[in-house]
Each structure stands twice: as C-alpha cells, then as structure tokens.
Scaffold this motif. Structure first.
Motif, mmCIF file in Angstrom:
data_model
loop_
_atom_site.group_PDB
_atom_site.id
_atom_site.type_symbol
_atom_site.label_atom_id
_atom_site.label_comp_id
_atom_site.label_asym_id
_atom_site.label_seq_id
_atom_site.Cartn_x
_atom_site.Cartn_y
_atom_site.Cartn_z
ATOM 1 N N GLU A 1 8.334 19.317 -9.067
ATOM 2 C CA GLU A 1 8.883 18.122 -9.740
ATOM 3 C C GLU A 1 8.002 16.892 -9.533
ATOM 4 O O GLU A 1 7.817 16.103 -10.451
ATOM 5 N N VAL A 2 7.471 16.719 -8.318
ATOM 6 C CA VAL A 2 6.716 15.484 -8.045
ATOM 7 C C VAL A 2 5.353 15.441 -8.734
ATOM 8 O O VAL A 2 4.717 14.402 -8.764
ATOM 9 N N ILE B 1 7.729 14.109 -2.010
ATOM 10 C CA ILE B 1 8.699 15.194 -1.781
ATOM 11 C C ILE B 1 9.804 14.719 -0.829
ATOM 12 O O ILE B 1 10.990 14.973 -1.067
ATOM 13 N N ARG B 2 9.412 14.013 0.237
ATOM 14 C CA ARG B 2 10.414 13.493 1.189
ATOM 15 C C ARG B 2 11.423 12.578 0.502
ATOM 16 O O ARG B 2 12.621 12.636 0.762
ATOM 17 N N GLY B 3 10.923 11.721 -0.380
ATOM 18 C CA GLY B 3 11.798 10.800 -1.103
ATOM 19 C C GLY B 3 12.812 11.527 -1.979
ATOM 20 O O GLY B 3 14.003 11.193 -1.987
ATOM 21 N N LEU B 4 12.347 12.556 -2.692
ATOM 22 C CA LEU B 4 13.245 13.338 -3.550
ATOM 23 C C LEU B 4 14.282 14.081 -2.711
ATOM 24 O O LEU B 4 15.459 14.144 -3.068
ATOM 25 N N ALA B 5 13.840 14.662 -1.594
ATOM 26 C CA ALA B 5 14.748 15.418 -0.718
ATOM 27 C C ALA B 5 15.850 14.517 -0.168
ATOM 28 O O ALA B 5 17.021 14.906 -0.115
ATOM 29 N N ALA B 6 15.482 13.304 0.222
ATOM 30 C CA ALA B 6 16.465 12.356 0.768
ATOM 31 C C ALA B 6 17.513 12.008 -0.294
ATOM 32 O O ALA B 6 18.717 11.940 -0.002
ATOM 33 N N ALA B 7 17.061 11.828 -1.524
ATOM 34 C CA ALA B 7 17.995 11.511 -2.614
ATOM 35 C C ALA B 7 18.952 12.680 -2.864
ATOM 36 O O ALA B 7 20.155 12.488 -3.058
#
Length: 200
Positions: free
Chosen positions: A38-39, A92-98
């Motif tokens: 996705e990213v 990826i970290r940002g998407l996972a947190a969301a």
C-alpha cells in the motif's frame, strides 16, 4: 486497550498460516506485507522517494513499482536495503498505527510483520510470537514451493534477521516442523493463552 501481539518468522517459516488461523479465531490481523504494498502505490510519497534513490528502472510505464528489479538491487546490497527501509518503514508504521486505532478497545491486534526485529518493533508489543523452523527447512520449502534456486533462497534468509535474533525477542515460540494439524493445535493453544488474560 487493545492487546498488541507481534507475529514474526523467517521467510517460508509458515507465519502466514499462523496469521490466517489467528484471524479465524478472532484476532484483528494487520498484515505488514499488505501495508508494504500500500505505501508504494502509484502517487505515494514513498514511491517517489524510491524512484529518486533507485532510478527509473524500478518503476513500470504504468507508474507501479517493479518489485523484481528493486529486489535484485536491495537483496544484493545491504546498504541499498537500508536505504529502502528508511523510506518504507516509517510509512508502514504510520499505516499500522492507524489500523490498530480502528480495531476497538477489546481487540487482540496481531501485527503480522516479517521484519518485526529489523524494524525494532518487538519492544512495543505486549506479546511476541515467533514461528520458528531450521534454516535448511526454509531453503527446502523455497526451492520446492517458490521455484527459487538454493542460492537465492539463502540470500533471502541472509537479508532478514537471524533465527537467533528472532528467538531472542520471543515470548512464545511456535515450532513449525510437523504437520498442519500439529501446527493448528499449537496455534489454538497460543490463542487460548492470549484470550484469557484479556478476559480477566
């Protein structure tokens, strides 16, 4: 507060099978392989940075990432791999947190992340599950199931954290050297242990 479970394992360890079973049992699974795709979708900031660092050859005419071309570069050059990770890991970290935020307060959220150790993410998890197999079995599976050469298989393994590094952060180890039935029974045991503390 959602319970954060890190799930990791080397390539061809059977981690995806474990992840799928945990989802069936009721876990909210965040699939980092999917996030990684996705990213780097066309138009994403990460893809622009990849093109800038690795050149036009890794971008197809339709604007999508040419994964084999990028893979050939980064798996042969540790510094190139580090550069790629510096671009993709924060996204990826940002998407996972969301995704985790949207899971609800009582959820057991499984971060299915092959690079849990490499991303330094183990410490942020309440429980870390490692799916473990001997290296030779990983190689045999990749040669048999993915039509890789033994040399390519070993290069992929070498590009990941070592078996010892993964086991060093494990709270729970799922050995996957037996049958699918044995693996399923072990996953169910692990799930029971995950659920019971959240029920208290």
């Amino acid at each position: 507060m959602a319970r954060r479970v890190g799930l990791t394992g080397g390539i061809a360890s059977g981690k995806s099978t474990v992840s799928a079973r945990l989802a069936e049992l009721g876990a909210v699974v965040i699939d980092y392989d999917r996030l990684a795709r996705e990213v780097v979708e066309p138009g994403s900031p990460a893809l622009d940075l990849i093109a800038e660092r690795f050149g036009a050859d890794v971008i197809a005419p339709d604007g999508t990432l040419v994964r084999p071309a990028l893979g050939a570069i980064v798996f042969a050059d540790p510094s190139a791999l580090k550069d790629l990770e510096a671009i993709t890991h924060p996204a990826i970290r940002g998407l996972a947190a969301a995704r985790e935020q949207g899971a609800g307060p009582d959820a057991i959220v499984v971060h299915d992340n092959p690079l849990l150790v490499e991303m330094g993410a183990a410490a942020a998890c309440d429980v870390v599950i490692v799916v473990d197999v001997p290296e030779q079995l990983q190689v045999d599976r990749m040669v048999r199931d993915r039509q890789m050469t033994e040399q390519d298989a070993r290069a992929r393994i070498a590009a990941q954290a070592s078996r010892e590094q993964r086991l060093a952060v494990a709270d729970v180890v799922i050995e996957n050297t037996g049958t699918l039935e044995q693996l399923s029974a072990r996953i169910d045991e692990v799930w029971k242990d995950l659920v019971e503390p959240s029920a208290r």
